[in-house]
Design a protein around this motif. Structure first.
Motif, mmCIF file in Angstrom:
data_model
loop_
_atom_site.group_PDB
_atom_site.id
_atom_site.type_symbol
_atom_site.label_atom_id
_atom_site.label_comp_id
_atom_site.label_asym_id
_atom_site.label_seq_id
_atom_site.Cartn_x
_atom_site.Cartn_y
_atom_site.Cartn_z
ATOM 1 N N SER A 90 -40.482 55.725 2.923
ATOM 2 C CA SER A 90 -41.351 54.485 3.175
ATOM 3 C C SER A 90 -40.270 53.252 2.817
ATOM 4 O O SER A 90 -40.882 51.872 2.879
ATOM 5 N N SER A 109 -43.602 40.469 8.283
ATOM 6 C CA SER A 109 -44.836 41.355 8.358
ATOM 7 C C SER A 109 -44.711 42.599 8.109
ATOM 8 O O SER A 109 -43.531 43.263 7.859
ATOM 9 N N LYS A 110 -45.882 43.282 8.158
ATOM 10 C CA LYS A 110 -45.665 44.887 7.793
ATOM 11 C C LYS A 110 -44.835 45.525 8.781
ATOM 12 O O LYS A 110 -44.146 46.415 8.648
ATOM 13 N N ALA A 111 -44.911 45.169 10.144
ATOM 14 C CA ALA A 111 -44.355 45.763 11.109
ATOM 15 C C ALA A 111 -42.852 45.990 11.189
ATOM 16 O O ALA A 111 -42.039 46.707 11.105
ATOM 17 N N ASN A 112 -42.312 44.646 10.586
ATOM 18 C CA ASN A 112 -40.775 44.292 10.347
ATOM 19 C C ASN A 112 -40.231 44.899 9.030
ATOM 20 O O ASN A 112 -39.210 44.530 8.640
ATOM 21 N N GLN A 113 -41.219 45.015 7.991
ATOM 22 C CA GLN A 113 -41.094 45.387 6.642
ATOM 23 C C GLN A 113 -40.622 44.131 6.058
ATOM 24 O O GLN A 113 -39.463 44.386 5.044
ATOM 25 N N GLY A 114 -41.076 43.122 6.418
ATOM 26 C CA GLY A 114 -40.535 41.800 5.815
ATOM 27 C C GLY A 114 -38.917 41.402 6.081
ATOM 28 O O GLY A 114 -38.452 40.360 5.558
ATOM 29 N N HIS A 171 -35.387 47.309 0.630
ATOM 30 C CA HIS A 171 -35.078 48.171 2.127
ATOM 31 C C HIS A 171 -34.059 47.789 2.875
ATOM 32 O O HIS A 171 -33.164 48.346 3.470
#
Length: 133
Positions: A27, A54-59, A83
């Motif tokens: 994760s 966003s959550k989709a691009n993990q910031g 990440h």
């Protein structure tokens, strides 16, 4: 003393450590594949997405620049998070087998320094060039 920094209560520290430890390694990885783009023989860029964090691009929303020099690699804006820093380090290692020897932080936005920790963990002698104010 009046000027001593305040620390978090022990229970909050333990809660934070528990929550952090419970997150698995998978994760913590950027899931999307952002390719390394060779600009010149010594300059590489990992272009981030153009949409809002966003959550989709993990910031992840910045461009990460690497310059290869004799002694290693210079990183500029090495990621919006641990990440992104891990992803960047993996990507640059896929094209060059040299350590990151210095990281330059161009300005205060988190997307330009939050990934520094990864470079420091990979090479304890890395020179982190802080933001000058």
């Amino acid at each position: 003393m009046k000027n001593e920094p305040k620390t978090a209560p022990p229970i909050l520290t333990l809660l934070f450590l528990f929550l952090f430890a419970s997150v698995d390694d998978e994760s913590r990885k950027i899931r999307a594949d952002y390719p390394v783009t060779k600009q010149t023989n010594r300059v590489y860029v990992i272009y981030g997405p153009l949409d809002e964090p966003s959550k989709a691009n993990q910031g992840y929303r910045n461009n990460i620049l690497f310059v290869v020099i004799k002694t290693g690699v210079l990183g500029i804006g090495v990621g919006t998070s641990v990440h992104a820093g891990n992803m960047a380090l993996d990507k640059i290692r896929s094209v060059i087998d040299k350590p990151v020897v210095a990281v330059f932080n161009s300005h205060i936005h988190g997307g330009h320094w939050l990934g520094d920790q990864v470079s420091k963990e990979a090479n304890s002698k890395v020179n982190i060039m802080p933001i000058q104010t």
